[in-house]
Design an enzyme around this catalytic site. Structure first.
Site, short mmCIF file in Angstrom:
data_model
loop_
_atom_site.label_atom_id
_atom_site.label_comp_id
_atom_site.label_asym_id
_atom_site.label_seq_id
_atom_site.Cartn_x
_atom_site.Cartn_y
_atom_site.Cartn_z
CG HIS A 19 -60.34 -1.62 13.58
ND1 HIS A 19 -59.22 -1.52 12.77
CD2 HIS A 19 -59.98 -1.06 14.77
CE1 HIS A 19 -58.26 -0.91 13.43
NE2 HIS A 19 -58.69 -0.62 14.64
CG HIS A 42 -51.76 1.22 24.22
ND1 HIS A 42 -52.66 0.94 25.22
CD2 HIS A 42 -50.52 1.15 24.78
CE1 HIS A 42 -51.99 0.71 26.34
NE2 HIS A 42 -50.70 0.83 26.10
CB SER A 109 -59.02 2.22 17.14
OG SER A 109 -57.75 2.40 17.71
CD GLU A 129 -48.81 5.64 20.44
OE1 GLU A 129 -47.68 5.21 20.75
OE2 GLU A 129 -49.82 4.91 20.36
CG ASP A 157 -48.47 4.45 30.65
OD1 ASP A 157 -49.59 4.09 31.08
OD2 ASP A 157 -47.54 3.65 30.42
N GLY A 158 -50.95 5.28 28.27
CA GLY A 158 -52.39 5.09 28.17
C GLY A 158 -53.01 4.49 29.41
CG ASP A 183 -55.40 -1.40 20.71
OD1 ASP A 183 -55.30 -0.37 21.42
OD2 ASP A 183 -55.46 -1.36 19.47
#
Length: 312
Positions: A19, A42, A109, A129, A157-158, A183
């Protein structure tokens, strides 16, 4: 597949690294008026209580944001305009979610990106997500912000969502711009390969986007290979890159963490890395000034340290 919950790890040293760099990168991108597409592959739940059962089970924030918060309170603030203000900027972001001065909430995030974006300036945020519980929590948390159409929450699904999101739509008369954060939990072994594949595909679709890839530094071949693969992909695409790592070292009493309450505990994460493709030129000096101070606050034993390198 759905064992990982970021609520167990919110505010740990890996979040600090990720971050800190994310905010510094966003600050630079926002200097230009052209809208930016923001993608978080994610996203997690978006906002976390550090006094929740999840956070208290692992206690990872104690070796992350809690220790950094206490160290910052014990020293004068950095001078405005100084390079090390990247750290002050990060701490101010966390403080904005804890207006009473008590560290109870940690923004993930999604909340950091939403706080920084210019909804009236055309910036757009897409949050992916797949975890059913976290996806519902993320939708509820984002809805409380009343962001309108500038923020999309998708239970998807990201990696697949990223593929469909690039290249970004035209931004008026200005150039297309995008910032992507990848991530995953890496609980699933093939996440490492999927990250590399996603970067390879994204650079073909939109080579000028800024891509941030977080990964754990653990004794697993795939984890050691990932930064090497990302370096190769960066060179093949002829794109500049930056690689930062942070290790807080070994604790005197080995830390353990649980995936879920009641499940076997395992060694806690000591180090992680962040690979940035097309980083802003301001990111390296910002991290050069910030990481020694982060390590001074979080370092705890043998093996502590940080690295920072870049290439064209």
């Amino acid at each position: 597949m759905f064992s990982y919950r970021h609520a167990f790890h919110a505010g740990n040293h890996a979040d600090v690294l990720k971050h800190l760099a994310l905010i510094a990168t966003m600050r630079h991108l926002l200097r230009k008026p052209t809208p930016v597409l923001l993608v978080d592959t994610h996203a997690g739940a978006g906002l976390y209580r550090l006094d929740s059962d999840f956070a208290q089970t692992a206690g990872e924030a104690a070796d992350g944001i809690v220790r950094l918060w206490e160290a910052a309170a014990a020293r004068p603030a950095a001078d405005p305009g100084a390079a090390e203000d990247a750290l002050a900027d990060y701490l101010q972001m966390i403080a904005s979610f804890n207006p009473d001065g008590q560290l109870r909430y940690y923004p993930g995030s999604p909340f950091i990106l939403q706080r920084l974006m210019r909804s009236e300036g055309g910036d757009r945020l897409k949050l992916f997500e797949l975890h059913p519980t976290d996806s519902r929590a993320l939708s509820r948390n984002i809805a409380q912000l009343k962001p309108g159409r500038s923020v999309s929450v998708l239970r998807q699904d990201g990696f697949e969502g990223l593929r469909a999101s690039l290249p970004p739509p035209p931004a008026g008369t200005g150039p297309r711009r995008a910032l992507v954060l990848i991530d995953p939990s890496y609980e699933i072994k093939n996440d490492y390969a999927r990250v590399a594949d996603a970067i390879a595909d994204s650079l073909k679709r939109f080579a000028t986007g800024t891509y941030l890839v977080w990964y754990p530094i653990i004794p697993r071949p795939e984890a050691h290979e990932l930064p090497r693969r990302l370096k190769t992909l960066s060179h093949q695409a002829r794109r500049p890159w930056l690689h930062a790592t942070l290790s807080i070292g070994a604790a005197s009493t080995p830390a353990t963490a649980a995936v879920q309450p009641g499940e076997p505990r395992r060694p806690g994460l000591r180090a992680s890395g962040l690979w940035v493709i097309n980083p802003p030129h301001t990111l390296k000096p910002a991290l050069q000034a910030a990481l020694p101070r982060v390590l001074a606050a979080l370092g705890r034993g043998s093996g502590k340290g940080y690295t920072l390198e870049n290439g064209d």
